[in-house]
Design a protein around this motif. Structure first.
Motif, PDB file in Angstrom:
ATOM      1  N   LYS A  53      -6.675  -2.261   2.830  1.00 44.67           N
ATOM      2  CA  LYS A  53      -5.684  -1.282   3.287  1.00 44.67           C
ATOM      3  C   LYS A  53      -5.860   0.023   2.473  1.00 44.67           C
ATOM      4  N   SER A  54      -5.911   1.135   3.163  1.00 40.12           N
ATOM      5  CA  SER A  54      -6.109   2.445   2.490  1.00 40.12           C
ATOM      6  C   SER A  54      -4.951   3.374   2.841  1.00 40.12           C
ATOM      7  N   LYS A  55      -4.678   4.281   1.898  1.00 41.37           N
ATOM      8  CA  LYS A  55      -3.621   5.262   2.144  1.00 41.37           C
ATOM      9  C   LYS A  55      -4.075   6.618   1.542  1.00 41.37           C
ATOM     10  N   VAL A  56      -3.984   7.620   2.354  1.00 40.13           N
ATOM     11  CA  VAL A  56      -4.361   8.990   1.909  1.00 40.13           C
ATOM     12  C   VAL A  56      -3.113   9.636   1.308  1.00 40.13           C
ATOM     13  N   LEU A  57      -3.319  10.140   0.055  1.00 45.88           N
ATOM     14  CA  LEU A  57      -2.189  10.746  -0.643  1.00 45.88           C
ATOM     15  C   LEU A  57      -2.228  12.259  -0.421  1.00 45.88           C
ATOM     16  N   LYS A  58      -1.081  12.823  -0.080  1.00 46.02           N
ATOM     17  CA  LYS A  58      -0.990  14.260   0.199  1.00 46.02           C
ATOM     18  C   LYS A  58       0.213  14.833  -0.538  1.00 46.02           C
ATOM     19  N   VAL A  59      -0.005  16.104  -1.032  1.00 41.99           N
ATOM     20  CA  VAL A  59       1.085  16.851  -1.660  1.00 41.99           C
ATOM     21  C   VAL A  59       1.147  18.193  -0.953  1.00 41.99           C
ATOM     22  N   LYS A  60       2.252  18.441  -0.347  1.00 39.81           N
ATOM     23  CA  LYS A  60       2.470  19.692   0.376  1.00 39.81           C
ATOM     24  C   LYS A  60       1.376  19.952   1.379  1.00 39.81           C
ATOM     25  N   GLY A  61       1.071  18.877   2.049  1.00 43.77           N
ATOM     26  CA  GLY A  61       0.096  18.970   3.108  1.00 43.77           C
ATOM     27  C   GLY A  61      -1.333  18.978   2.659  1.00 43.77           C
ATOM     28  N   ARG A  62      -1.566  18.953   1.341  1.00 40.51           N
ATOM     29  CA  ARG A  62      -2.935  18.987   0.817  1.00 40.51           C
ATOM     30  C   ARG A  62      -3.292  17.594   0.351  1.00 40.51           C
ATOM     31  N   GLU A  63      -4.473  17.149   0.810  1.00 42.01           N
ATOM     32  CA  GLU A  63      -4.963  15.817   0.443  1.00 42.01           C
ATOM     33  C   GLU A  63      -5.443  15.866  -0.995  1.00 42.01           C
ATOM     34  N   ILE A  78       0.833  -1.216   0.000  1.00 39.08           N
ATOM     35  CA  ILE A  78       0.000   0.000   0.000  1.00 39.08           C
ATOM     36  C   ILE A  78       0.862   1.258   0.000  1.00 39.08           C
ATOM     37  N   ASN A  79       1.981   1.211   0.691  1.00 43.27           N
ATOM     38  CA  ASN A  79       2.895   2.359   0.690  1.00 43.27           C
ATOM     39  C   ASN A  79       3.492   2.555  -0.695  1.00 43.27           C
ATOM     40  N   GLU A  80       3.867   1.380  -1.263  1.00 40.15           N
ATOM     41  CA  GLU A  80       4.439   1.455  -2.618  1.00 40.15           C
ATOM     42  C   GLU A  80       3.386   1.955  -3.614  1.00 40.15           C
ATOM     43  N   ALA A  81       2.154   1.483  -3.488  1.00 40.75           N
ATOM     44  CA  ALA A  81       1.075   1.904  -4.407  1.00 40.75           C
ATOM     45  C   ALA A  81       0.766   3.389  -4.221  1.00 40.75           C
ATOM     46  N   GLY A  82       0.831   3.880  -2.972  1.00 40.63           N
ATOM     47  CA  GLY A  82       0.595   5.294  -2.737  1.00 40.63           C
ATOM     48  C   GLY A  82       1.610   6.159  -3.476  1.00 40.63           C
ATOM     49  N   GLU A  83       2.835   5.733  -3.474  1.00 40.54           N
ATOM     50  CA  GLU A  83       3.859   6.483  -4.176  1.00 40.54           C
ATOM     51  C   GLU A  83       3.633   6.409  -5.690  1.00 40.54           C
ATOM     52  N   VAL A  90      -6.100   5.990  -1.956  1.00 39.18           N
ATOM     53  CA  VAL A  90      -5.894   4.715  -2.653  1.00 39.18           C
ATOM     54  C   VAL A  90      -6.225   3.574  -1.659  1.00 39.18           C
ATOM     55  N   THR A  91      -7.078   2.691  -2.076  1.00 39.97           N
ATOM     56  CA  THR A  91      -7.458   1.545  -1.230  1.00 39.97           C
ATOM     57  C   THR A  91      -7.154   0.254  -1.990  1.00 39.97           C
ATOM     58  N   LEU A  92      -6.359  -0.654  -1.387  1.00 41.23           N
ATOM     59  CA  LEU A  92      -6.024  -1.946  -1.994  1.00 41.23           C
ATOM     60  C   LEU A  92      -6.714  -3.075  -1.187  1.00 41.23           C
ATOM     61  N   TYR A  93      -7.181  -4.045  -1.904  1.00 39.81           N
ATOM     62  CA  TYR A  93      -7.814  -5.224  -1.284  1.00 39.81           C
ATOM     63  C   TYR A  93      -6.905  -6.448  -1.535  1.00 39.81           C
ATOM     64  N   PHE A  94      -6.466  -7.056  -0.390  1.00 39.74           N
ATOM     65  CA  PHE A  94      -5.498  -8.179  -0.474  1.00 39.74           C
ATOM     66  C   PHE A  94      -6.206  -9.513  -0.140  1.00 39.74           C
ATOM     67  N   SER A  95      -5.754 -10.589  -0.761  1.00 37.53           N
ATOM     68  CA  SER A  95      -6.271 -11.952  -0.489  1.00 37.53           C
ATOM     69  C   SER A  95      -5.097 -12.859  -0.060  1.00 37.53           C
ATOM     70  N   ASP A  96      -5.249 -13.531   1.133  1.00 39.66           N
ATOM     71  CA  ASP A  96      -4.200 -14.459   1.632  1.00 39.66           C
ATOM     72  C   ASP A  96      -4.526 -15.911   1.317  1.00 39.66           C
ATOM     73  N   GLN A  97      -5.437 -16.137   0.346  1.00 38.88           N
ATOM     74  CA  GLN A  97      -5.885 -17.502   0.051  1.00 38.88           C
ATOM     75  C   GLN A  97      -4.744 -18.353  -0.472  1.00 38.88           C
ATOM     76  N   LYS A  98      -3.959 -17.853  -1.311  1.00 43.44           N
ATOM     77  CA  LYS A  98      -2.861 -18.627  -1.890  1.00 43.44           C
ATOM     78  C   LYS A  98      -1.814 -18.945  -0.837  1.00 43.44           C
ATOM     79  N   LEU A  99      -1.559 -17.932  -0.013  1.00 45.03           N
ATOM     80  CA  LEU A  99      -0.582 -18.174   1.062  1.00 45.03           C
ATOM     81  C   LEU A  99      -1.092 -19.259   2.024  1.00 45.03           C
ATOM     82  N   ARG A 100      -2.402 -19.151   2.287  1.00 50.45           N
ATOM     83  CA  ARG A 100      -2.965 -20.170   3.183  1.00 50.45           C
ATOM     84  C   ARG A 100      -2.955 -21.548   2.535  1.00 50.45           C
ATOM     85  N   SER A 101      -3.181 -21.643   1.237  1.00 54.70           N
ATOM     86  CA  SER A 101      -3.129 -22.923   0.532  1.00 54.70           C
ATOM     87  C   SER A 101      -1.725 -23.511   0.599  1.00 54.70           C
TER      88      SER A 101
END
Length: 731
Positions: free
Chosen positions: A117-127, A57-62, A131-142
């Motif tokens: 997971k959500s991340k608010v993007l800001k530029v010079k203090g202005r929102e 999510i941090n990487e996607a925000g950037e 960006v909101t990402l939806y993750f699935s752990d199904q494969k990891l659990r498999s």
């Protein structure tokens, strides 16, 4: 519905229980580890997903910051597609601008099952947007599940190997030693204590083996002690001279030792037990006595020295003394009787014989004490009467008086002789002779003196030769037959005389006689059909001076005389009598194996006279001395009489050739007749000596001959006998 059988679980063993327990422990530990691993893996996966989602999510925000700031929708869509198509981890993207407008909104699957997971993007203090990402752990659990499954399979395989290994090791290390231990214990339980169990490598099993070996040793020692004790008690039981028995209160014999069987005549204890199913009838002569024994046992618990009459197998009566006790069961009820018994029949008979012998000894002592003085008195009486008879002339009445006086003197002499005979103190002329001769002679005399109302029957079959004094045996027969005749005198009857031979063996076949020496015996039976005797009278008939006759019919010495004669011949008397039926006397006299021809007797004149020979006479009794002096002088002899032994020896020393014969009394003060004879023979060795005595026990004929005495005469001595003895002594 039938309950299923779980025999596998019921047939338990230590090895199986240990294997099952260890398996359960391993499975339980494996399950615990698996659950723990699964939980820890899930927690780690959640933590890893959270970290990875935060990184993305941090990487996607950037990545979305610049296109979103420039309002470059195409780039936004391109970046979103990269995230959605490039990995299965990101399953949805939502992009909003600063005004809340949704620029991108693509979600694959239900958003409720995805990690957001959500991340608010800001530029010079202005929102500028969100960006909101939806993750699935199904494969990891498999992947995690596959890893866990693979691990579980490996664990199961390992568990199976472990269980098989545990079972194998249990069989080798536990089951086999235990089986060896069990076989050893079974061998010990079967009674084999010779070989100890071998040691085992396991300390615990080896400790058990040590205890089992110690226990086997103790059991073997106790068994040996028990066998030794049983052997000792069996030896006492089997070898006891007293009968040992156990019987029920109803009389059934339970146990008997060999002595018990022997006492009652049975061949073995087993035969005794089999035959005695009711001892009250089979063994006891009187059942009332047994009931009395049982009553005393129930009252006191034990009895000692209980005397009873019991029955031998062959029917004869035994006198028994027993000691017994009553054995009780745990409930306090009488169970059986046990005790010991002894046959005292012979001992009781010996006691009776001893009592009778003591009576004989007492009267014999009395007789010996008075015999000498009494016979001296009788000697004077005989002498004076015979001297008077020699000088009486033709006075018939005076001759009768003197004859009657001589008869009375003879009766007095015979009375003293009877006393000495039954007391065994009289000198006897024993010799071998056929008993049948004496019995026949006595029977001839009896027939002439017994009334015709009494029938005499004879059965004389004996060929035995006995060693006794014929005169005494004749007197025995006459006494018994006279008693029998007097018992039948009033009503008449039958007098039966039997004489036969019988062999007594040492096998108790004829134990009623109780003769001490087995062998051949001459048996004389005298039976009458007279008044008989009761038991009390029968026990006293051999006592001196006991008589049932009137004062003028008997002295009470007849049967005492018979008893003394038979006892002195080593014989025995049995008496059986029933009041009103009759009496039987049975005499046993030992027979000898040889017959002695009667010696030829030297013919001696009836009353030989002397021819002036000089006789020295010594006697301390003056009347006896005077009578003998006058008597000898009238018979043609020269007599020198003395009162003391020393006087006659002095006279003999002074002139040895002046004496042709020495006559001395036996019992004298200071010097006896035997001592006088010894001293006289030293002075004149060829001097004939005659010894006169009123009591013959002090010196018998054999002892007199050893001294050198020619003859021994019993006072009172009759004239004819005296002259014959002097004639023979002078040669």
């Amino acid at each position: 519905m039938a309950t299923p059988s779980f025999s596998f679980f019921r047939r338990r063993s230590i090895a199986r229980d240990l294997a099952f327990g260890l398996t359960c422990i391993v499975i339980l530990v494996t399950l615990i580890l698996s659950v723990s691993y699964r939980r820890l893996s899930s927690m780690k996966l959640a933590r890893d997903v959270e970290i990875k989602a935060g990184q993305i999510i941090n990487e996607a925000g950037e990545m979305f910051l610049l296109p979103l700031y420039n309002f470059d929708n195409q780039t936004l869509n391109h970046i979103a597609r990269v995230y959605l198509d490039g990995t299965d981890f990101v399953r949805g993207i939502t992009v909003k601008n600063e005004y809340g407008d949704v620029l991108i909104d693509e979600i694959n699957g239900s958003s409720s099952k995805l990690i957001r997971k959500s991340k608010v993007l800001k530029v010079k203090g202005r929102e500028i947007g969100t960006v909101t990402l939806y993750f699935s752990d199904q494969k990891l659990r498999s992947q995690q599940q596959e890893t866990i499954t693979t691990g579980f399979i490996v664990i199961v395989i390992l568990l199976t190997v472990i269980v098989v290994a545990i079972d194998l090791f249990m069989r080798l290390w536990l089951t086999k030693p235990l089986q060896l231990l069990i076989r050893g214990i079974r061998r010990i339980a079967a009674g084999d204590y010779t070989k100890p169990l071998p040691p085992a490598p396991q300390l615990e099993i080896n400790a058990i083996i040590d205890e089992v070996n110690a226990m086997a040793g103790r059991i073997a020692e106790q068994k040996k002690q028990l066998e030794d004790s049983e052997k000792r008690y069996r030896s006492i039981f089997e070898g006891s001279m007293e009968g040992i028995f156990q019987e029920t209160l109803t009389g059934e014999l339970l146990t008997a030792n060999p002595a018990m069987a022997d006492i009652f005549g049975y061949d073995s204890p087993e035969e005794c037990i089999a035959c005695c199913t009711d001892t009250g009838q089979d063994l006891w002569s009187d059942e009332e006595q047994r009931r009395q024994l049982v009553d005393e046992l129930e009252e006191y618990g034990f009895v000692t020295n209980f005397h009873a009459l019991m029955r031998h197998k062959k029917g004869r009566t035994l006198t028994i003394t027993l000691t017994a006790r009553l054995v009780w069961d745990n409930d306090g009820k009488p169970q059986y009787i046990e005790g010991m018994l002894s046959d005292i029949t012979r001992a009781q008979q010996m006691e009776n014989d001893l009592r009778q012998a003591q009576k004989m000894e007492a009267i014999g002592t009395l007789a010996g004490g008075i015999a000498h003085d009494f016979n001296n008195i009788l000697s004077a009486m005989f002498g004076y009467i015979e001297l008077a008879q020699m000088r009486v002339g033709d006075d018939t009445r005076l001759k009768k008086y003197l004859g009657d006086s001589l008869t009375a003197a003879r009766r007095a002499r015979d009375l003293v002789q009877q006393i000495l005979t039954f007391s065994r103190k009289a000198d006897q002329q024993k010799k071998p002779f056929p008993m049948v001769v004496i019995v026949k002679e006595a029977c001839r005399l009896l027939r002439s003196s017994i009334p015709a109302t009494i029938e005499i029957t004879k059965d004389l079959q004996s060929q035995a030769v006995i060693f006794a004094d014929p005169t005494q045996i004749h007197q025995v027969v006459m006494n018994l037959c006279t008693n029998s005749y007097q018992a039948m005198e009033e009503k008449g009857g039958t007098l039966t005389i039997r004489l036969y031979d019988q062999e007594i063996k040492d096998d108790h076949d004829y134990s009623e006689s109780e003769l001490s020496v087995p062998g051949m015996y001459a048996v004389l039976e005298v039976t009458d059909t007279g008044c008989g005797m009761d038991e009390e009278t029968r026990e006293k008939i051999f006592e001196p001076y006991f008589t049932t006759k009137s004062q003028n019919q008997g002295t009470g010495l007849g049967l005492a005389l018979v008893h003394g004669i038979i006892s002195n011949c080593k014989g025995r008397i049995e008496v059986s009598s029933t009041p009103g039926v009759g009496t039987t006397f049975r005499l046993f006299l030992p027979a000898i194996d040889r017959q002695t021809r009667p010696q030829a007797r030297t013919m001696v004149p009836t009353a030989p006279k002397g021819d002036g020979q000089t006789i020295m006479l010594v006697d301390d009794e003056e009347p006896v001395r005077d009578v003998m002096k006058n008597f000898l002088e009238d018979s043609g002899y020269t007599v020198l009489s003395y009162a003391r032994g020393r006087d006659i020896l002095n006279a003999l020393e002074a002139d040895p050739d002046s004496c042709d014969l020495l006559i001395t009394d036996m019992a004298m003060p200071k010097m006896t007749g035997a001592e006088i004879a010894r001293a006289a023979l030293l002075i004149k060795p060829d001097l004939p000596i005659i010894l006169c005595t009123g009591y013959s026990a002090a010196l018998n004929r054999q002892q007199a001959r050893e001294i050198g005495i020619h003859d021994v005469l019993q006072k009172p001595v009759q004239r004819t006998q005296f002259l014959r003895a002097i004639y023979q002594a002078l040669g």
